[in-house]
Design a protein around this motif. Structure first.
Motif, short mmCIF file in Angstrom:
data_model
loop_
_atom_site.label_atom_id
_atom_site.label_comp_id
_atom_site.label_asym_id
_atom_site.label_seq_id
_atom_site.Cartn_x
_atom_site.Cartn_y
_atom_site.Cartn_z
N ASP A 253 26.67 -4.65 27.21
CA ASP A 253 25.92 -6.30 26.73
C ASP A 253 26.34 -7.36 26.91
O ASP A 253 27.36 -7.53 28.19
N ILE A 254 25.93 -8.53 26.56
CA ILE A 254 26.16 -9.90 26.96
C ILE A 254 26.19 -10.52 25.48
O ILE A 254 25.67 -10.42 24.98
N ILE A 255 27.26 -10.57 24.64
CA ILE A 255 28.02 -11.51 23.92
C ILE A 255 28.44 -12.88 23.63
O ILE A 255 29.01 -12.79 24.99
N GLY A 256 28.00 -13.70 22.90
CA GLY A 256 28.65 -14.90 22.25
C GLY A 256 28.37 -16.06 22.77
O GLY A 256 28.20 -17.16 23.85
N SER A 257 26.92 -15.74 22.62
CA SER A 257 25.66 -16.42 23.78
C SER A 257 24.57 -16.07 22.75
O SER A 257 23.63 -14.77 22.51
N ASP A 258 23.51 -17.01 22.31
CA ASP A 258 22.61 -16.40 21.48
C ASP A 258 20.62 -16.26 22.31
O ASP A 258 19.96 -16.83 21.79
N SER A 259 21.16 -17.38 23.81
CA SER A 259 19.84 -17.60 24.72
C SER A 259 18.98 -16.59 24.86
O SER A 259 19.44 -15.52 25.22
N PRO A 260 17.86 -16.85 24.59
CA PRO A 260 16.62 -16.08 25.07
C PRO A 260 16.63 -15.42 26.23
O PRO A 260 16.29 -14.39 26.50
N ALA A 261 17.25 -16.54 27.72
CA ALA A 261 17.39 -15.50 28.51
C ALA A 261 17.97 -14.14 28.40
O ALA A 261 18.54 -13.62 29.44
N CYS A 262 19.07 -14.51 27.50
CA CYS A 262 19.88 -12.99 27.71
C CYS A 262 19.23 -12.14 26.71
O CYS A 262 19.62 -11.03 27.96
N ASP A 263 18.51 -12.40 26.25
CA ASP A 263 17.63 -11.38 26.06
C ASP A 263 16.61 -10.73 27.15
O ASP A 263 16.51 -9.59 27.24
N GLY B 64 17.54 -0.61 22.98
CA GLY B 64 18.76 -1.74 22.48
C GLY B 64 18.30 -2.84 21.82
O GLY B 64 16.94 -2.31 21.08
N GLY B 65 18.81 -3.67 21.31
CA GLY B 65 18.61 -4.98 21.05
C GLY B 65 19.66 -6.16 20.38
O GLY B 65 21.03 -5.49 21.35
N ARG B 66 19.29 -7.02 19.87
CA ARG B 66 20.02 -8.19 19.64
C ARG B 66 20.95 -8.19 18.21
O ARG B 66 20.51 -7.66 17.39
N TYR B 67 21.57 -8.57 18.19
CA TYR B 67 22.93 -8.51 17.08
C TYR B 67 23.62 -9.25 16.05
O TYR B 67 23.99 -10.29 17.70
N ASP B 68 23.75 -9.79 15.04
CA ASP B 68 23.93 -11.18 14.67
C ASP B 68 25.45 -11.14 15.32
O ASP B 68 26.63 -12.32 15.36
N ASN B 69 26.89 -10.13 14.56
CA ASN B 69 27.78 -9.89 14.10
C ASN B 69 28.67 -8.83 15.05
O ASN B 69 28.92 -8.33 13.68
N LEU B 70 29.02 -8.85 16.26
CA LEU B 70 29.26 -7.31 16.88
C LEU B 70 30.78 -7.25 15.98
O LEU B 70 30.28 -5.94 15.72
N ALA B 71 31.97 -7.92 16.30
CA ALA B 71 33.04 -8.23 15.73
C ALA B 71 33.35 -8.33 14.49
O ALA B 71 35.24 -7.89 13.89
N ASP C 70 33.57 -17.22 12.71
CA ASP C 70 32.86 -17.28 13.86
C ASP C 70 32.48 -16.15 14.43
O ASP C 70 32.89 -14.75 14.85
N SER C 71 31.01 -15.94 13.62
CA SER C 71 30.68 -14.32 14.18
C SER C 71 29.72 -14.98 16.10
O SER C 71 29.58 -15.69 16.54
N ILE C 72 30.97 -13.24 17.26
CA ILE C 72 29.59 -13.40 18.06
C ILE C 72 28.11 -12.72 17.77
O ILE C 72 28.51 -11.28 17.23
N SER C 73 27.43 -13.52 18.14
CA SER C 73 26.37 -12.34 18.33
C SER C 73 26.46 -11.84 19.68
O SER C 73 27.24 -12.17 20.61
N GLY C 74 25.02 -11.20 20.32
CA GLY C 74 25.18 -10.36 21.11
C GLY C 74 23.34 -9.58 21.43
O GLY C 74 22.17 -9.54 20.56
N VAL C 75 23.55 -8.98 22.46
CA VAL C 75 22.54 -8.01 23.16
C VAL C 75 22.47 -7.65 23.20
O VAL C 75 23.43 -6.96 24.97
#
Lengths: 437, 437
Positions: B130-140, B298-305, B313-318
């Motif tokens: 996973d990559i968490i803490g970024s909403d960037s399409p580059a992470c997707d 897998g996929g992108r989610y909004d608020n892991l923790a 502060d939500s931590i989003s990730g993919v």
């Protein structure tokens, strides 16, 4: 906060953060590399087994510490508390599929509900290695050599204390105390912990004062391997099968000595309290930190799989176990924590819309064997400092800053500790990164 | 046999024998190497956690499958059933110690008391990244690229199906069906399993015939990435944040294309049944064996923790997960089982009293990077054939037969498949072994 659940781990359990986990894996890989270089092969067994299999003849301390429960099918199950019992069960079950002598290692987690006060964990990693199906002294020696190689390959300065439990029993028989063998072994095993006075007291209670003094003479330290062997040979009534085996093992040690390093001493007080050892036994100490106790112990046993086997052919073997958690703790207190080989370079993000070409650049580096992270946040020239700080936090040395026109082939290489930017071709940057790997 | 205990493992559990375990480790190492080359770092978490933490909002299927019990301290505990929930708890607990965006992988065992009829195991290995803490399409995109690299580095021919769940929801809103989003997503997710007729029937029941047909038009396959994106952009009411993101990700794919291999297709029917995905979602299929289903999803989610965090502060990730056991089973049915790099050479035992010098010889080989086993049984010239058979059983190619006088430096090299003996110097033997590594 109706839906809030406090994040915590169970007492005696822990998370491993990236730096520590990289170090653990690096250490395990090195040890495993040594095992494989000796032709030892890995196996795995389930974390969960039938409780009666794990407890065996069982009872006592183990029963109190084990994680045991009824599963959804009402089976009486438990988490493995060591790797020895599952190995015995494994050998009995797969006897026909294995080739003997069988040399295996097993690195895995085990669980014990131990008292956590003394810094003990309830989940920890064991690393076992055994040769089974051979009674040869060459196998006793190989396990000793493997301990030496595995730990010396980690850069550790060690001493391996060797003894023969059978010889100790022969000595006890010689002084007419063989019926008290188990209790005497246990008392002697505690020597390091309780001290000489306490041990002498226990031995006197068990065997009388005269015998206690004789036992003390037998187990006393000092002298080189050959001298000590001569002394205990005499005290045990002269040459025997056991002393011949020790002589042969000593000869092997000399023949296979590596750069004159001789970490082996004969230590007649080493008995290993556990019941199942019958032959050679050993413990390993760090010369710079002997106080933490043995980091790798083991010995020869007669019949590993007996409890799970209908056959009368016993499978004898010799094996040992490295306490990985204790070893890591020791390396840390020695200021020699195992190195964590992280990623040394990142590609900065100037324009997030160019992320595709940043990844293409990263792939060129990865193909050269250079691990390389692509940054995706704090994009833009003005935020480069934030990206530098991010890279430094991750322990990186370099950041590659792509120019506006990557196809032109020029980039800027930021050397973080030197606080320097160098403009150069991608090929030259790769050259520098390879040189500094 | 009063003391006999039948050796067996629990239903749904299994031992891993050496060949298979070497193959598993080889495979895991390769995947891990790819993760590390992208700058992803490993973590570890306990096998056992508080049951309320693992179950979270919980209930349903999970609750029935989980291994849950009271420990010796009467705590309500359970074995982890996936690596996602422990990761969410880990991030909430260590938030201050981590640097975001945080790129982590975790390879570990999980336990589920599942029905074992369909060849499922109750103990299996997951491999999450996973990559968490970024909403960037580059992470997707990076997660997609990492899937491609990890699996192509294993020599696999794959197709990665990509979709955007948010866009699907926008489309549902556009046709006035957003209130039925969760049920529609579930029905669409079953398309591959239940077939078109059954899915159309479910959708008609949920949304009426006209809407069901529109949904079917939306999720229908065919067309290249760009064409499909244009089609679903129009069906969802024109360009939007979600279509812009997919356009950008597609651009990245083209820019980072490697040797023209383009394993990505836009598949509007991929929704991933689980609730927590909100953005890009994906599934990966083996082109030679699509029938076994997705081996990496897998996929992108909004608020892991969120559940374990008091902060707003939500931590989003993919992120994504490789099903290692399914992957290994697939490789085996493709006749491409992962290779087990064993030991290729043994040193024969002529005289057991020379075991020390045999080990010294083995050490010379090991120092050259040649794994080498020392044989200790069936010693003697007359029993060499037994040693050859033993070596062949272990998959070795060579046996080194030391001469009577090892210090003379000559030995005999037995090439097992060629059934040939060559007399040569130790140096020349090392040369041959290195050439044939």
């Amino acid at each position: 906060m109706a839906n809030y659940i406090e994040p915590k781990v169970l007492k005696g359990f822990r998370d491993i953060l990236p730096q520590a986990e990289m170090a653990r894996r690096g250490l395990t890989e090195k040890i495993e590399g040594t095992f494989r270089s000796f032709g030892f092969v890995p196996i795995d067994t389930p974390a969960l087994e039938y409780a009666d299999i794990l407890l065996g003849k069982g009872g006592g301390e183990t029963e109190k510490q084990i994680y045991r429960f009824k599963d959804n099918g009402e089976r009486d199950v438990a988490l493995r508390f060591d790797l020895t019992v599952p190995f015995a069960r494994f050998v009995a079950l797969h006897r026909e599929e294995l080739t003997f002598p069988f040399k295996r290692y097993h690195i895995g987690k085990v669980w014990r509900g131990e008292n956590t006060q003394r810094g003990r964990y309830r989940e920890f990693t064991q690393c076992d290695f055994d040769i089974i199906g051979s009674d040869s002294p060459a196998c006793d020696f190989e396990i000793l050599l493997l301990i030496r190689s595995a730990l010396q390959n980690l850069g550790l300065d060690i001493t391996i204390h060797v003894n023969h439990r059978g010889l100790f029993n022969r000595f006890l028989s010689h002084i007419g105390q063989s019926d008290k063998s188990a209790d005497v072994l246990r008392a002697v095993d505690k020597l390091g912990k309780t001290g000489e006075d306490e041990t002498l007291k226990s031995l006197t209670e068990l065997t009388g004062e005269g015998n206690a003094r004789k036992i003390f003479e037998y187990i006393s330290a000092g002298g080189n391997f050959t001298e000590t062997l001569a002394r205990i040979t005499e005290l045990s009534g002269g040459p025997s099968e056991e002393t011949e085996r020790l002589l042969l093992i000593r000869q092997f040690m000399i023949e296979a000595a590596n750069n004159n390093s001789d970490p082996f001493i004969l230590a007649p007080s080493i008995t290993r309290g556990l019941d199942y050892y019958t032959g050679v036994v050993f413990e390993t100490f760090l010369n710079e930190l002997p106080g933490i106790g043995s980091i790798c112990s083991g010995g020869r046993y007669d019949n590993l799989a007996g409890l799970y086997s209908k056959s009368n052919d016993s499978i004898s073997g010799v094996g040992s176990s490295i306490g990985l958690d204790r070893l890591i703790a020791a390396l840390e207190s020695l200021g020699k924590p195992p190195a964590a080989a992280g990623c040394a370079a990142a590609i900065a993000c100037i324009n997030p819309e160019h992320s595709g070409s940043y990844q293409a650049l990263a792939q060129r580096l990865r193909q050269e064997g250079i691990p390389c992270e692509v940054f995706t946040d704090f994009c833009g020239e003005k935020q480069l400092v934030k990206q530098f700080i991010h890279a430094e936090k991750k322990g990186m040395r370099y950041v590659l800053i792509p120019g506006g026109n990557l196809s032109g082939g020029m980039i800027t290489l930021r050397d973080l500790p030197a606080r320097q930017n160098i403009e150069l071709s991608v090929e030259d940057a790769i050259g520098i990164l390879l040189d500094n790997k």
